[in-house]
Design an enzyme around this catalytic site. Structure first.
Site, PDB file in Angstrom:
ATOM      1  N   CYS A 186       0.886  -1.159   0.000  1.00 52.83           N
ATOM      2  CA  CYS A 186       0.000   0.000   0.000  1.00 52.83           C
ATOM      3  C   CYS A 186       0.924   1.210   0.000  1.00 52.83           C
ATOM      4  O   CYS A 186       1.638   1.451   0.971  1.00 52.83           O
ATOM      5  CB  CYS A 186      -0.867  -0.042   1.261  1.00 52.83           C
ATOM      6  SG  CYS A 186      -1.894   1.404   1.441  1.00 52.83           S
TER       7      CYS A 186
ATOM      8  N   CYS B 193      -1.597  15.218   2.252  1.00 53.40           N
ATOM      9  CA  CYS B 193      -2.812  15.097   1.440  1.00 53.40           C
ATOM     10  C   CYS B 193      -3.667  16.345   1.650  1.00 53.40           C
ATOM     11  O   CYS B 193      -3.760  16.863   2.758  1.00 53.40           O
ATOM     12  CB  CYS B 193      -3.598  13.854   1.850  1.00 53.40           C
ATOM     13  SG  CYS B 193      -5.069  13.590   0.831  1.00 53.40           S
TER      14      CYS B 193
ATOM     15  N   CYS C 192      -9.634  14.489   5.273  1.00 48.58           N
ATOM     16  CA  CYS C 192     -10.597  13.593   5.934  1.00 48.58           C
ATOM     17  C   CYS C 192     -10.304  13.593   7.440  1.00 48.58           C
ATOM     18  O   CYS C 192      -9.147  13.454   7.847  1.00 48.58           O
ATOM     19  CB  CYS C 192     -10.486  12.179   5.370  1.00 48.58           C
ATOM     20  SG  CYS C 192     -10.700  12.126   3.580  1.00 48.58           S
TER      21      CYS C 192
ATOM     22  N   CYS D 135      -8.190  10.791   9.350  1.00 48.89           N
ATOM     23  CA  CYS D 135      -6.947  10.342   8.720  1.00 48.89           C
ATOM     24  C   CYS D 135      -5.750  11.173   9.181  1.00 48.89           C
ATOM     25  O   CYS D 135      -5.777  12.402   9.126  1.00 48.89           O
ATOM     26  CB  CYS D 135      -7.106  10.458   7.206  1.00 48.89           C
ATOM     27  SG  CYS D 135      -5.571  10.146   6.322  1.00 48.89           S
TER      28      CYS D 135
ATOM     29  N   CYS E 260      -3.021   4.910   7.484  1.00 52.91           N
ATOM     30  CA  CYS E 260      -2.205   5.776   6.647  1.00 52.91           C
ATOM     31  C   CYS E 260      -1.852   7.092   7.342  1.00 52.91           C
ATOM     32  O   CYS E 260      -2.678   7.728   7.958  1.00 52.91           O
ATOM     33  CB  CYS E 260      -2.871   5.969   5.284  1.00 52.91           C
ATOM     34  SG  CYS E 260      -3.724   7.460   4.957  1.00 52.91           S
TER      35      CYS E 260
HETATM   36  S1  SF4 Z   1      -8.162   9.288   3.819  1.00 56.03           S
HETATM   37 FE1  SF4 Z   1      -6.331  10.555   4.203  1.00 56.03          FE
HETATM   38  S2  SF4 Z   1      -4.969  10.162   2.490  1.00 56.03           S
HETATM   39 FE2  SF4 Z   1      -7.016   9.411   1.896  1.00 56.03          FE
HETATM   40  S3  SF4 Z   1      -7.978  11.146   0.827  1.00 56.03           S
HETATM   41 FE3  SF4 Z   1      -8.585  11.332   2.974  1.00 56.03          FE
HETATM   42  S4  SF4 Z   1      -7.032  12.688   3.892  1.00 56.03           S
HETATM   43 FE4  SF4 Z   1      -6.196  11.951   1.947  1.00 56.03          FE
END
Ligand code: SF4
Length: 364
Positions: free
Chosen positions: A121, A128, A132, A135, A353
């Site tokens: 992965c 990013c 989210c 995350c 992640c």
């Molecule tokens: S889960 Fe994390 S890495 Fe994936 S799109 Fe959302 S903020 Fe970005």
């Protein structure tokens, strides 16, 4: 009195060294045309490309002349990453790597051992932009895009280490690490073509999964590429109100648009879509939301993957309890939806992640 030629020499010494191109970031066609511009034969590109993906250094490329090998070393590098950290889970099924890039940015990737082979992965961006709320990668926003060579280097660097541990090389790739791959579309597509190339790593498209939080126009563009890759959509909610509470991207694209784009992907590729659904206590785990999700997904081949939230300091949210997860699953099943609960792999080594990197940075 100083000799003027010394000054010239000093000035010349100060010339910045020519930046050498990374062969991992070049397609076979790019390598061939570059070689021609260096006065070499076009077909040498095939030989070099095959060596690069067999992880062979320039001086070991035995079917090339010494002068060509020297020329390669002067003009190119084969990108590498420095391993900063490696964590192996207690069950020895998951390995998490933290890598240092050439500009001192840090990325992470995870290798998981499955019956069907080892899956990596990997990250497609440093950080990013998608924000989210559950995350850890979202914490510092987007730092920069990774190029295709840096994505490939995660595979090859991990393979080197896996060999030392007696593991097989990776046979599957999931673009689901830090970053939104469709927010880095060109580099991600280049990487997918590179890892698939029969003269290179030769990975089947069917062994590649791209995960997106639902960038609708790019999902449609990806469908139009007509590649047989797998698409995973991080849905995490059954309606826009709930989704907006946990995913900023929900303010831009509605669930209806995402489902339409998913149906379009299926129509173009014939590949079943996976919908990822992270189970967060009290946010998206009520049985009536499972019923609502079933209505959304009715009528085209798909699969729902329920993911118990990997709790961490960064997201401050709680994982749904097992009873809630099982109830959610049985409601989906009662509507004929194909659903599984993802095995919690690597939770003892900050498997989610961005989590390992966030913890590492905190300690610096
Ligand atoms: S889960 Fe994390 S890495 Fe994936 S799109 Fe959302 S903020 Fe970005």
């Amino acid at each position: 009195m100083s000799n003027p030629s010394d000054k010239t020499e000093t000035r010349m010494n100060k010339q910045p060294e020519k930046r050498r191109a990374d062969l991992l970031n070049m397609s076979l066609e790019e390598i061939k045309s570059d070689l021609v511009s260096l006065g070499e034969e076009h077909y040498r590109g095939d030989q070099i490309y095959q060596w690069v993906y067999r992880d062979v250094a320039f001086d070991e490329m035995t079917n090339l002349s010494k002068s060509l090998r020297q020329k390669l070393a002067q003009n190119y590098i084969i990108g590498t990453l420095k391993q900063l950290k490696r964590l192996i889970s207690a069950d020895e099924h998951t390995i998490k790597y933290l890598y240092l890039l050439s500009d001192n940015n840090i990325i992470e990737c995870v290798v998981m051992k499955y019956r069907h082979g080892n899956t990596i992965c990997l990250s497609t961006q440093v950080g990013c932009a998608m924000g989210c709320s559950f995350c850890a990668s979202a914490t510092g926003g987007l730092i920069r895009q990774l190029n295709a060579g840096e994505m490939m280097a995660q595979v090859l660097e991990s393979n080197r280490d896996l060999a030392k541990l007696g593991w097989n090389p990776v046979s599957n790739v999931v673009l689901m690490g830090s970053g939104e791959p469709l927010d880095n579309y060109e580099n991600t597509m280049k990487f997918i073509h590179q890892i698939h190339h029969p003269k290179g790593y030769n990975m089947s498209y069917r062994n590649i999964t791209l995960s997106t939080c639902g960038l609708v126009p790019k999902m449609r563009a990806l469908a139009d590429e007509g590649l047989n890759i797998n698409l995973a959509v991080s849905l995490h909610a059954s309606n826009d109100n709930v989704r907006k509470k946990i995913m900023k991207v929900a303010n831009v694209y509605s669930i209806e648009e995402i489902i339409d784009a998913s149906r379009y992907f299926y129509a173009k590729t014939g590949r079943r879509i996976t919908f990822e659904y992270v189970m967060i206590d009290g946010v998206n785990d009520r049985p009536e939301l499972a019923a609502e999700l079933s209505q959304l997904l009715y009528g085209f081949p798909n699969h729902v993957n329920l993911i118990p939230l990997n709790e961490n300091k960064q997201n401050k949210k709680k994982r749904s309890n097992n009873t809630a997860i099982r109830e959610f699953m049985s409601v989906l099943r009662s509507y004929g939806i194909n659903v599984t609960i993802r095995r919690e792999m690597g939770s003892d080594i900050q498997g989610a992640c961005g989590q390992l990197k966030a913890d590492f940075m905190e300690k610096l």
